[in-house]
Design an enzyme around this catalytic site. Structure first.
Site, PDB file in Angstrom:
ATOM      1  N   ASP A 185      10.003  10.537 -22.830  1.00 41.13           N
ATOM      2  CA  ASP A 185       9.754   9.448 -21.897  1.00 41.13           C
ATOM      3  C   ASP A 185       9.218   8.235 -22.647  1.00 41.13           C
ATOM      4  O   ASP A 185       9.561   8.021 -23.818  1.00 41.13           O
ATOM      5  CB  ASP A 185       8.771   9.928 -20.823  1.00 41.13           C
ATOM      6  CG  ASP A 185       9.069   9.357 -19.449  1.00 41.13           C
ATOM      7  OD1 ASP A 185       8.826   8.145 -19.260  1.00 41.13           O
ATOM      8  OD2 ASP A 185       9.531  10.096 -18.563  1.00 41.13           O
ATOM      9  N   HIS A 233       4.976   5.272 -17.165  1.00 44.37           N
ATOM     10  CA  HIS A 233       5.885   6.258 -16.588  1.00 44.37           C
ATOM     11  C   HIS A 233       5.717   7.626 -17.237  1.00 44.37           C
ATOM     12  O   HIS A 233       5.605   8.656 -16.567  1.00 44.37           O
ATOM     13  CB  HIS A 233       7.321   5.750 -16.741  1.00 44.37           C
ATOM     14  CG  HIS A 233       8.364   6.637 -16.141  1.00 44.37           C
ATOM     15  ND1 HIS A 233       9.008   7.621 -16.853  1.00 44.37           N
ATOM     16  CD2 HIS A 233       8.885   6.671 -14.899  1.00 44.37           C
ATOM     17  CE1 HIS A 233       9.886   8.225 -16.073  1.00 44.37           C
ATOM     18  NE2 HIS A 233       9.835   7.666 -14.879  1.00 44.37           N
ATOM     19  N   SER A 394      11.994  11.140 -10.741  1.00 45.23           N
ATOM     20  CA  SER A 394      11.267  11.330 -11.993  1.00 45.23           C
ATOM     21  C   SER A 394       9.965  12.074 -11.756  1.00 45.23           C
ATOM     22  O   SER A 394       9.445  12.729 -12.659  1.00 45.23           O
ATOM     23  CB  SER A 394      10.965   9.991 -12.660  1.00 45.23           C
ATOM     24  OG  SER A 394      12.029   9.558 -13.447  1.00 45.23           O
TER      25      SER A 394
END
Length: 561
Positions: A185, A233, A394
């Site tokens: 990520d 994220h 996600s």
């Protein structure tokens, strides 16, 4: 908090004509994009290319190729013909290279189209990326309309997803100690208090160093008017893994920048490194509308190492049980396949909310989505040292990655996928997760709602009862071969213990042979048969583990003139 999602152009008029005939096109985007608006201008696609339903921008002048080992070709020969140079080598033994076409005097599109017809190459494709457009190149960009909503620690540990996933009950069985999840990520905040003692070293493939922090750059690298739209994220995703499997280790692999951009080669390198560093699970909270041959090749070897048809694996060092790979289904609210979630062996995860109804942003499809998990208003970690609420598939994927870590903590040798269609669901991680999912009214969400408690109940209930497994490798059942002295290969292993050669028995045409080789680490049995007559050849492989559980597998192949 979630935004509406604007889909890319899909009509024949909008796509235009032409394209890269025979190629699968890839573009990559963060599968969360829960606070993102997606804007995609799809590149032309040829009418005869069934696999191509989109295209992506690619790294300037970069092409990924795989040499066909049967051709005897070398990368130097390929470079000489096409005017390319070798930029990076993914795995020399597999013949996979990243080529630089900058000095060739030709466009990447033209080179790839010609290479696709070269019998010396298994595949050739641009090294696809995701970023804002430059000039008239194809576009895929993500931008935020607003930041994740701030949250707090209490909401993190007591949110609805904890009950929906059965985490409290699951943690009474195991908390994931001994398992490791690689999070590919934007990085992970290394000093977040919630993750103290939970991180193991990973790697930053963007900057080629060991700094895997989830940082903001303050720059609008993709030119969409918003800087750092996906900063945090990776930390948020890692926090969900930690919530689900609090004693599992998390391995940060930075493959996306703070705007959510990366490329296929970096992701493949990170997967290989996760294997080298003994990860058990890989979380891919990212998605694409198109399929990459290269990434498909890598994922097949990682999730199904014993079923690879290639003579040489594309990833080295994969344990015989494989690594569990989990991918997010994407957030366009469409039934169309997304990759890598829909690849064979990858667990594709869609999103539901607290009412167990499909999230309006979640992609879906009974043919490729495996399970659903919470993805709305998910509370998790956020830089620096805080918490935030975010929506998206996600967020759904790491719940299932954490669930897989719990199963692997309990059953470290359990294969990712079933060796045989006759195996019970409890014989693989994928089978356990799907068979214990709670059925939902919406059949487009695969097997249903993932449930960690139910999956551990099945795993623990079956742990003492599983027999060894036997899977033929070559010659395959009903195969034909012209060799009179074929080499018989099979995979023989036990989910709970390591077998020895003395535990395995081999019979060919009814006669028992003991002069076979058996690798206890990989479970690979190999036997160079004596000269056999033309016609059908029966093979039976049997195994008995230390607990007295037995299994056998019989199949037949044919020797032809």
């Amino acid at each position: 908090m979630k935004t509406a999602l604007r889909r890319g152009m899909t009509s024949a008029e909008e796509r235009g004509a032409g394209g890269f005939a025979g190629l699968r096109r890839w573009f990559l985007a963060a599968g969360a994009l829960c606070v993102l608006v997606l804007v995609a201008a799809v590149a032309p696609a040829s009418a005869d290319d069934d696999d191509d339903d989109g295209a992506g921008e690619f790294e300037t002048g970069e092409i990924v190729v795989k040499l066909d080992p049967r051709s005897g070709a070398t990368v130097d020969g390929i470079n000489q013909q096409y005017g390319t140079t070798t930029k990076e080598t993914f795995l020399p033994s597999a013949g996979i290279y990243l080529l630089d076409a900058a000095q060739s005097g030709r466009s990447v599109e033209a080179l790839v189209e010609e290479m696709a017809r070269d019998a010396r190459l298994v595949y050739a494709e641009p090294n696809y990326i995701v970023e804002s457009p430059a000039g008239d190149r194809w576009r895929f960009k993500g931008r935020t309309d607003f930041a994740p909503e701030p949250s707090e620690q209490a909401r993190y540990t007591d949110q609805y997803a904890v009950g929906k996933m059965g985490l409290r009950e699951a943690h009474g069985v195991t908390r994931g100690a001994g398992a490791t999840v690689a999070v590919l990520d934007t990085g992970v905040q290394g000093d977040h208090p919630e993750l103290a003692g939970s991180l193991v070293p990973g790697y930053n493939f963007l900057d080629d160093n060991t700094d895997t922090d989830d940082v903001r750059t303050g720059a609008d690298d993709d030119g969409d008017g918003v800087a750092d739209e996906l900063a945090g994220h990776g930390t948020h995703v890692a926090g969900i893994v930690h919530l689900t499997a609090p004693e599992a280790k998390i391995m940060p692999m930075r493959v996306l920048d703070s705007n959510g951009t990366g490329n296929v080669f970096l992701i493949a390198e990170a997967i290989q490194e996760a294997v080298r560093r003994d990860a058990d699970v890989i979380n891919l909270s990212l998605s694409s509308t198109a399929e990459s041959d290269f990434l498909e090749d890598v994922l097949e070897d990682v999730t199904e190492p014993e079923d690879d048809d290639d003579d040489v694996p594309s990833v080295e060092g994969v344990p015989p049980q494989g690594l569990v790979v989990v991918g997010s289904a994407g957030n366009e609210g469409e039934p169309n396949r997304r990759y890598p979630a829909s690849e064979d062996g990858v667990l594709g995860v869609a999103s539901v909310g607290s009412t167990e109804v499909r999230s309006d942003f979640s992609n879906y499809g009974r043919e490729w989505v495996d399970v659903a998990a919470p993805g709305e208003e998910i509370q998790s970690l956020f830089p620096t040292g805080g918490y935030a609420s975010w929506d998206g598939t996600s967020m759904s994927a790491p719940f299932v990655s954490g669930q897989a870590a719990l199963i692997r903590a309990q059953r470290p040798n359990l294969p990712v996928v079933m060796d045989d269609d006759d195996d019970p669901p409890s014989a693989s991680v994928e089978g356990v997760i799907k068979s214990t999912a709670r059925p939902l009214a919406d059949r487009e969400l695969g097997a249903g709602h993932a449930d960690a408690a139910r999956s551990l109940g099945v795993a623990s209930q079956r742990a003492a009862n599983l027999a060894p497994t036997v899977a033929p490798v070559s010659p395959k059942p009903n195969a034909r071969t012209k060799s009179r002295t074929p080499t018989v290969v099979a995979t023989v292993r036990d989910p709970d213990s390591r077998l020895a050669k003395s535990n395995v028995r081999l019979f060919v045409k009814g006669k028992r042979y003991t002069n076979f080789t058996y690798n206890a680490s990989t479970g690979r049995l190999s036997f160079k048969s004596p000269r056999l007559p033309y016609g059908p050849v029966s093979v039976r492989v049997a195994a008995t583990d230390a607990g007295g559980k037995s299994a056998s597998r019989s199949w037949t192949f044919r020797i032809v003139r």
